[in-house]
Motif scaffolding. Structure first.
Motif, PDB file in Angstrom:
ATOM      1  N   HIS A 227       6.903  30.351  40.574  1.00 23.60           N
ATOM      2  CA  HIS A 227       8.098  29.907  40.970  1.00 23.60           C
ATOM      3  C   HIS A 227       7.466  28.136  40.086  1.00 23.60           C
ATOM      4  CE1 HIS A 227      10.005  25.865  42.789  1.00 23.60           C
ATOM      5  NE2 HIS A 227      11.199  26.409  43.299  1.00 23.60           N
ATOM      6  N   GLN A 228       6.384  27.734  39.600  1.00 23.50           N
ATOM      7  CA  GLN A 228       5.848  27.205  38.932  1.00 23.50           C
ATOM      8  C   GLN A 228       6.054  26.965  37.606  1.00 23.50           C
ATOM      9  OE1 GLN A 228       4.519  24.497  40.831  1.00 23.50           O
ATOM     10  NE2 GLN A 228       5.370  25.496  42.545  1.00 23.50           N
ATOM     11  N   GLU A 229       6.221  27.858  36.763  1.00 19.61           N
ATOM     12  CA  GLU A 229       6.506  28.017  35.558  1.00 19.61           C
ATOM     13  C   GLU A 229       8.026  27.542  35.762  1.00 19.61           C
ATOM     14  OE1 GLU A 229       5.129  28.439  32.883  1.00 19.61           O
ATOM     15  OE2 GLU A 229       3.503  29.032  33.962  1.00 19.61           O
ATOM     16  N   ILE A 230       8.572  27.795  36.455  1.00 23.84           N
ATOM     17  CA  ILE A 230      10.322  26.822  36.763  1.00 23.84           C
ATOM     18  C   ILE A 230       9.961  26.012  36.864  1.00 23.84           C
ATOM     19  CG2 ILE A 230      12.501  27.284  37.495  1.00 23.84           C
ATOM     20  CD1 ILE A 230      12.287  29.827  36.318  1.00 23.84           C
ATOM     21  N   VAL A 231       9.495  25.380  37.591  1.00 19.64           N
ATOM     22  CA  VAL A 231       9.343  23.483  37.666  1.00 19.64           C
ATOM     23  C   VAL A 231       9.363  22.703  36.450  1.00 19.64           C
ATOM     24  CG1 VAL A 231       7.951  22.032  39.191  1.00 19.64           C
ATOM     25  CG2 VAL A 231       8.775  23.960  39.994  1.00 19.64           C
ATOM     26  N   LYS A 232       7.700  23.056  35.926  1.00 21.19           N
ATOM     27  CA  LYS A 232       7.596  22.803  34.828  1.00 21.19           C
ATOM     28  C   LYS A 232       8.269  23.186  33.750  1.00 21.19           C
ATOM     29  CE  LYS A 232       3.787  23.606  30.821  1.00 21.19           C
ATOM     30  NZ  LYS A 232       2.766  25.170  30.554  1.00 21.19           N
ATOM     31  N   PHE A 233       9.150  24.251  33.349  1.00 13.97           N
ATOM     32  CA  PHE A 233      10.389  24.766  32.019  1.00 13.97           C
ATOM     33  C   PHE A 233      11.245  23.077  32.705  1.00 13.97           C
ATOM     34  CE2 PHE A 233      14.396  25.892  30.739  1.00 13.97           C
ATOM     35  CZ  PHE A 233      14.179  25.839  29.411  1.00 13.97           C
ATOM     36  N   LEU A 234      11.626  22.577  33.974  1.00 14.29           N
ATOM     37  CA  LEU A 234      12.045  21.396  33.896  1.00 14.29           C
ATOM     38  C   LEU A 234      12.266  21.028  34.065  1.00 14.29           C
ATOM     39  CD1 LEU A 234      13.682  23.093  38.245  1.00 14.29           C
ATOM     40  CD2 LEU A 234      15.142  22.892  35.913  1.00 14.29           C
ATOM     41  N   LYS A 235      11.102  20.512  34.232  1.00 13.72           N
ATOM     42  CA  LYS A 235       9.853  18.744  33.415  1.00 13.72           C
ATOM     43  C   LYS A 235      10.372  18.661  32.329  1.00 13.72           C
ATOM     44  CE  LYS A 235       6.913  18.207  37.822  1.00 13.72           C
ATOM     45  NZ  LYS A 235       5.869  18.290  38.104  1.00 13.72           N
ATOM     46  N   GLU A 236       9.953  19.875  31.691  1.00 14.38           N
ATOM     47  CA  GLU A 236      10.404  19.829  29.659  1.00 14.38           C
ATOM     48  C   GLU A 236      11.317  19.275  29.127  1.00 14.38           C
ATOM     49  OE1 GLU A 236       8.340  23.443  28.469  1.00 14.38           O
ATOM     50  OE2 GLU A 236       6.915  22.895  28.959  1.00 14.38           O
ATOM     51  N   ILE A 237      11.883  19.954  30.068  1.00 13.20           N
ATOM     52  CA  ILE A 237      13.752  19.336  29.637  1.00 13.20           C
ATOM     53  C   ILE A 237      14.535  18.122  29.932  1.00 13.20           C
ATOM     54  CG2 ILE A 237      13.726  21.936  29.216  1.00 13.20           C
ATOM     55  CD1 ILE A 237      16.304  22.269  31.610  1.00 13.20           C
ATOM     56  N   GLY A 238      13.717  18.033  31.699  1.00 16.54           N
ATOM     57  CA  GLY A 238      13.974  16.583  31.900  1.00 16.54           C
ATOM     58  C   GLY A 238      14.141  16.086  33.376  1.00 16.54           C
ATOM     59  N   LEU A 239      14.135  17.178  34.071  1.00 12.25           N
ATOM     60  CA  LEU A 239      14.185  16.909  35.350  1.00 12.25           C
ATOM     61  C   LEU A 239      13.759  15.343  35.886  1.00 12.25           C
ATOM     62  CD1 LEU A 239      14.976  18.088  37.909  1.00 12.25           C
ATOM     63  CD2 LEU A 239      12.140  17.981  38.051  1.00 12.25           C
ATOM     64  N   GLU A 240      15.320  14.602  36.710  1.00 15.26           N
ATOM     65  CA  GLU A 240      15.122  13.579  36.946  1.00 15.26           C
ATOM     66  C   GLU A 240      14.712  13.633  38.638  1.00 15.26           C
ATOM     67  OE1 GLU A 240      17.328   9.630  37.563  1.00 15.26           O
ATOM     68  OE2 GLU A 240      18.428  11.312  36.129  1.00 15.26           O
ATOM     69  N   ASP A 241      15.485  14.872  39.167  1.00 15.96           N
ATOM     70  CA  ASP A 241      15.256  14.797  40.641  1.00 15.96           C
ATOM     71  C   ASP A 241      16.320  15.948  41.215  1.00 15.96           C
ATOM     72  OD1 ASP A 241      15.621  13.195  42.984  1.00 15.96           O
ATOM     73  OD2 ASP A 241      17.240  13.137  43.444  1.00 15.96           O
ATOM     74  N   THR A 242      15.881  16.517  42.644  1.00 18.27           N
ATOM     75  CA  THR A 242      16.308  17.564  43.015  1.00 18.27           C
ATOM     76  C   THR A 242      16.433  16.880  44.527  1.00 18.27           C
ATOM     77  OG1 THR A 242      14.029  18.231  44.135  1.00 18.27           O
ATOM     78  CG2 THR A 242      15.217  19.287  41.628  1.00 18.27           C
ATOM     79  N   LEU A 243      17.536  17.790  45.335  1.00 20.52           N
ATOM     80  CA  LEU A 243      18.171  17.303  46.329  1.00 20.52           C
ATOM     81  C   LEU A 243      18.633  19.148  47.170  1.00 20.52           C
ATOM     82  CD1 LEU A 243      19.080  16.142  48.681  1.00 20.52           C
ATOM     83  CD2 LEU A 243      21.337  16.027  47.542  1.00 20.52           C
ATOM     84  N   VAL A 244      17.656  18.957  47.982  1.00 14.55           N
ATOM     85  CA  VAL A 244      17.307  20.111  49.043  1.00 14.55           C
ATOM     86  C   VAL A 244      17.657  20.943  50.007  1.00 14.55           C
ATOM     87  CG1 VAL A 244      14.950  21.925  49.723  1.00 14.55           C
ATOM     88  CG2 VAL A 244      14.496  20.910  46.922  1.00 14.55           C
ATOM     89  N   VAL A 245      17.987  21.436  50.312  1.00 14.90           N
ATOM     90  CA  VAL A 245      18.672  21.792  52.272  1.00 14.90           C
ATOM     91  C   VAL A 245      17.980  23.611  51.850  1.00 14.90           C
ATOM     92  CG1 VAL A 245      20.459  22.185  53.348  1.00 14.90           C
ATOM     93  CG2 VAL A 245      20.288  20.121  51.805  1.00 14.90           C
ATOM     94  N   ASP A 246      16.759  23.456  53.148  1.00 12.74           N
ATOM     95  CA  ASP A 246      17.051  25.303  53.377  1.00 12.74           C
ATOM     96  C   ASP A 246      17.565  24.742  54.874  1.00 12.74           C
ATOM     97  OD1 ASP A 246      15.781  25.493  51.212  1.00 12.74           O
ATOM     98  OD2 ASP A 246      13.455  24.225  52.236  1.00 12.74           O
ATOM     99  N   PHE A 247      18.293  26.193  55.648  1.00 16.22           N
ATOM    100  CA  PHE A 247      18.620  26.422  56.835  1.00 16.22           C
ATOM    101  C   PHE A 247      19.030  27.971  57.226  1.00 16.22           C
ATOM    102  CE2 PHE A 247      22.220  26.333  54.293  1.00 16.22           C
ATOM    103  CZ  PHE A 247      23.528  27.066  54.494  1.00 16.22           C
ATOM    104  N   GLU A 248      18.651  28.939  57.892  1.00  9.47           N
ATOM    105  CA  GLU A 248      18.360  30.159  58.971  1.00  9.47           C
ATOM    106  C   GLU A 248      19.591  30.175  59.437  1.00  9.47           C
ATOM    107  OE1 GLU A 248      14.203  30.984  60.525  1.00  9.47           O
ATOM    108  OE2 GLU A 248      15.478  29.695  62.200  1.00  9.47           O
ATOM    109  N   CYS A 249      20.350  31.221  58.198  1.00 15.24           N
ATOM    110  CA  CYS A 249      21.669  31.786  59.061  1.00 15.24           C
ATOM    111  C   CYS A 249      22.021  33.191  59.199  1.00 15.24           C
ATOM    112  CB  CYS A 249      22.315  31.720  57.688  1.00 15.24           C
ATOM    113  SG  CYS A 249      21.627  32.045  55.847  1.00 15.24           S
ATOM    114  N   ASN A 250      22.389  33.700  60.097  1.00 15.98           N
ATOM    115  CA  ASN A 250      22.509  34.908  60.495  1.00 15.98           C
ATOM    116  C   ASN A 250      23.144  36.078  59.744  1.00 15.98           C
ATOM    117  OD1 ASN A 250      21.066  34.203  62.617  1.00 15.98           O
ATOM    118  ND2 ASN A 250      23.588  33.742  63.628  1.00 15.98           N
TER     119      ASN A 250
END
Length: 98
Positions: free
Chosen positions: A75-98
């Protein structure tokens, strides 16, 4: 079960090649990181996107699987790649579901 939703915004529009590379790398996490039940990612086509160009959903078995995902080296490799291609921001939502 836990649903993890991420919206991604870039400083400048990445190339189609970069987006496709991001998607392929991200989808490959399903067979690398334990606890991922499903993973989907794609380019946003909505005009209501507020500048977020890529969406990601990951369904995990439980919260422990989600907690393992963030620091996992793949996953950290993906984060690194995102930064390389110009990541500005992320919005994250986590929730439990049935």
């Amino acid at each position: 079960m836990v649903e993890h939703i991420v919206l991604i915004k870039f400083l400048e529009e990445p190339s189609e090649t970069q987006i496709q590379e991001l998607i392929q790398k991200t989808l490959a996490l399903k067979v690398v990181i334990p606890g991922i039940m499903d993973i989907r990612q794609g380019s946003n086509f909505s005009s209501r996107n507020k500048g977020y160009q890529v969406g990601l959903t990951v369904r995990f078995e439980d919260r422990a699987s989600l907690e393992n995902y963030g620091p996992h080296p793949a996953h950290q490799e993906i984060v690194k790649f995102l930064k390389e291609i110009g990541l500005e921001d992320t919005l994250v939502v986590d929730f439990e579901c049935n």
